[in-house]
Motif scaffolding. Structure first.
Motif, PDB file in Angstrom:
ATOM      1  N   VAL A 123       0.811  -1.220   0.000  1.00 10.57           N
ATOM      2  CA  VAL A 123       0.000   0.000   0.000  1.00 10.57           C
ATOM      3  C   VAL A 123       0.846   1.271   0.000  1.00 10.57           C
ATOM      4  O   VAL A 123       0.318   2.362   0.162  1.00 10.57           O
ATOM      5  CB  VAL A 123      -0.982   0.024   1.197  1.00 10.57           C
ATOM      6  N   THR A 124       2.147   1.135  -0.187  1.00  8.25           N
ATOM      7  CA  THR A 124       3.022   2.318  -0.219  1.00  8.25           C
ATOM      8  C   THR A 124       2.542   3.325  -1.264  1.00  8.25           C
ATOM      9  O   THR A 124       2.559   4.544  -1.030  1.00  8.25           O
ATOM     10  CB  THR A 124       4.469   1.903  -0.522  1.00  8.25           C
ATOM     11  N   LEU A 126       4.132  10.345  -0.555  1.00 11.58           N
ATOM     12  CA  LEU A 126       5.124   9.481  -1.187  1.00 11.58           C
ATOM     13  C   LEU A 126       5.002   9.487  -2.711  1.00 11.58           C
ATOM     14  O   LEU A 126       5.610   8.676  -3.406  1.00 11.58           O
ATOM     15  CB  LEU A 126       5.013   8.047  -0.648  1.00 11.58           C
ATOM     16  N   LYS A 127       4.176  10.408  -3.235  1.00 13.60           N
ATOM     17  CA  LYS A 127       4.082  10.693  -4.670  1.00 13.60           C
ATOM     18  C   LYS A 127       3.709   9.479  -5.516  1.00 13.60           C
ATOM     19  O   LYS A 127       4.121   9.349  -6.657  1.00 13.60           O
ATOM     20  CB  LYS A 127       5.413  11.284  -5.168  1.00 13.60           C
ATOM     21  N   GLY A 128       2.921   8.596  -4.930  1.00 14.68           N
ATOM     22  CA  GLY A 128       2.434   7.459  -5.700  1.00 14.68           C
ATOM     23  C   GLY A 128       3.495   6.456  -6.102  1.00 14.68           C
ATOM     24  O   GLY A 128       3.283   5.638  -7.010  1.00 14.68           O
ATOM     25  N   ILE A 129       4.640   6.480  -5.430  1.00  5.22           N
ATOM     26  CA  ILE A 129       5.713   5.533  -5.756  1.00  5.22           C
ATOM     27  C   ILE A 129       5.257   4.107  -5.444  1.00  5.22           C
ATOM     28  O   ILE A 129       4.753   3.827  -4.353  1.00  5.22           O
ATOM     29  CB  ILE A 129       6.990   5.858  -4.958  1.00  5.22           C
ATOM     30  N   GLU A 175       3.300   1.107  10.651  1.00  6.78           N
ATOM     31  CA  GLU A 175       3.308   0.923   9.201  1.00  6.78           C
ATOM     32  C   GLU A 175       1.896   1.068   8.648  1.00  6.78           C
ATOM     33  O   GLU A 175       0.923   1.150   9.393  1.00  6.78           O
ATOM     34  CB  GLU A 175       3.945  -0.415   8.823  1.00  6.78           C
ATOM     35  N   SER A 176       1.783   1.104   7.342  1.00  5.10           N
ATOM     36  CA  SER A 176       0.544   1.502   6.683  1.00  5.10           C
ATOM     37  C   SER A 176      -0.628   0.563   6.932  1.00  5.10           C
ATOM     38  O   SER A 176      -1.763   1.014   7.126  1.00  5.10           O
ATOM     39  CB  SER A 176       0.779   1.617   5.166  1.00  5.10           C
ATOM     40  N   GLY A 215      -5.669  -3.065  -1.559  1.00  4.94           N
ATOM     41  CA  GLY A 215      -6.086  -1.947  -2.402  1.00  4.94           C
ATOM     42  C   GLY A 215      -7.561  -1.654  -2.221  1.00  4.94           C
ATOM     43  O   GLY A 215      -7.982  -0.479  -2.177  1.00  4.94           O
ATOM     44  N   ALA A 216      -8.377  -2.704  -2.092  1.00  2.46           N
ATOM     45  CA  ALA A 216      -9.815  -2.526  -1.870  1.00  2.46           C
ATOM     46  C   ALA A 216     -10.085  -1.879  -0.513  1.00  2.46           C
ATOM     47  O   ALA A 216     -10.964  -1.012  -0.385  1.00  2.46           O
ATOM     48  CB  ALA A 216     -10.520  -3.877  -1.957  1.00  2.46           C
ATOM     49  N   LEU A 217      -9.305  -2.266   0.517  1.00  2.00           N
ATOM     50  CA  LEU A 217      -9.496  -1.666   1.844  1.00  2.00           C
ATOM     51  C   LEU A 217      -9.080  -0.198   1.863  1.00  2.00           C
ATOM     52  O   LEU A 217      -9.726   0.624   2.523  1.00  2.00           O
ATOM     53  CB  LEU A 217      -8.679  -2.434   2.887  1.00  2.00           C
TER      54      LEU A 217
END
Length: 332
Positions: free
Chosen positions: A111-112, A118-121, A171-172, A323-325
């Motif tokens: 999920v970074t 974090l500019k979508g990295i 963490e995320s 990604g869904a969460l």
């Protein structure tokens, strides 16, 4: 006229020797045709993108020594915390794809790309999965100073106590779980406090400066045994082998909070398959070592070494699920 006994014996011996020589020759050709597994000829760096003291660090140190023995080269653990693990992760993303700089990460890496600032990295686009090393159900951990014994009691306590409750995250994925708990358990005032690593969360939970955390079993287990932390539930599909007395989140009435933490190895994108397969093979041998297995078990985990393809599929599955969460509980 039959052969004399001496001639029969001589003929049989000659035949057996000929067959044996042929088998030995075939075996030698087979061994020669099998390529030797890749191994380094100078020191390897294993990057841990989180602070020392957490589950990722413990796992790295459990296997690095044995890998060094197997390879005959030092495997140096390098802690580079910060930016939700991106600082250390980027160090490996930008390294040469030669097997000498490896990364140990946890499911939070998936999920970074959604994390603000974090500019979508997307690290997964620039890394190759190598293998999982071990896995452990995550846990719901609370300060022992709280007057609660279960997750349900914690929720009720936070609804009635005058002081606002807090949840620490390192963490995320834990941050998403915290937002989910606040929304689904009816705790709109739950304060989510972000930390750079699990070690600091544990210290603050022991002091009750922060009340609760979703974290790996590894960091909490010794403090749970010492009585300074409580583990209210574990997040696997079944009870953790290290904590058979602790219910799962499903048993505690919160089945949506299921999470298994894998500790997985990654290499820079473009690392040759011979290298990733060689590293996975070495880890498969490393986790057979009795001391490594004891260390992993003491951390509440179990060794799970799979192939690069199997680990890549596992990472993709977690990426889709998380990604869904994130869409449901977006980062702010």
């Amino acid at each position: 006229m039959p052969f004399p006994i001496q001639r029969q014996t001589t003929w049989r011996r000659a035949a057996m020797l000929a067959v044996g020589a042929a088998l030995l020759s075939a075996g030698t050709l087979s061994i020669a045709a099998t390529p030797a597994a890749w191994r380094p000829d100078h020191p390897v760096t294993l990057v841990v993108p989180y602070s020392a003291g957490g589950g990722t660090d413990a796992t790295a140190r459990a296997v690095s020594k044995q890998l060094g023995v197997l390879w005959g080269q030092p495997v140096v653990v390098e802690n580079l915390p910060g930016a939700d693990g991106l600082i250390g992760t980027r160090r490996v993303m930008e390294a040469k794809p030669d097997g000498y700089t490896l990364l140990l990460q946890v499911p939070g890496i998936v999920v970074t790309k959604y994390t603000p600032g974090l500019k979508g990295i997307d690290p997964l686009a620039r890394l190759d999965p190598v293998t999982a090393i071990s896995q452990s159900p995550a846990a719901v951990v609370a300060s022992a100073k709280l007057p609660v014994k279960t997750l349900g009691e914690f929720v009720q306590y936070c609804k009635t106590v005058a002081k606002t409750c807090s949840l620490g995250t390192g963490e995320s994925l834990a941050r998403i779980s915290g937002k989910q708990l606040a929304a689904e358990a009816g705790l709109p005032n739950l304060i989510i406090v972000n930390y750079r690593g699990t070690g600091a969360i544990v210290t603050d939970m022991i002091a009750n400066n922060v009340n609760l955390a979703f974290t790996g079993i590894t960091a909490a287990l010794p403090h749970y045994k010492a009585g300074t932390l409580k583990i209210l539930a574990t997040q696997g599909h079944k009870r953790a082998a290290a904590l058979p007395e602790v219910p799962t989140t499903a048993e505690a009435g919160f089945p949506q909070f299921q999470s298994v933490t894998w500790y997985g190895l990654f290499a820079p994108k473009g690392t040759p398959a011979a290298i990733t397969q060689g590293v996975a093979a070495a880890l498969r041998e490393a986790v057979k070592d009795a001391e490594v297995r004891r260390t992993i078990a003491a951390a509440g985990a179990e060794p799970v070494v799979n192939s690069p393809a199997e680990f890549a599929a596992q990472v993709r599955e977690d990426s889709e699920r998380m990604g869904a969460l994130v869409k449901q509980y977006p980062f702010e």
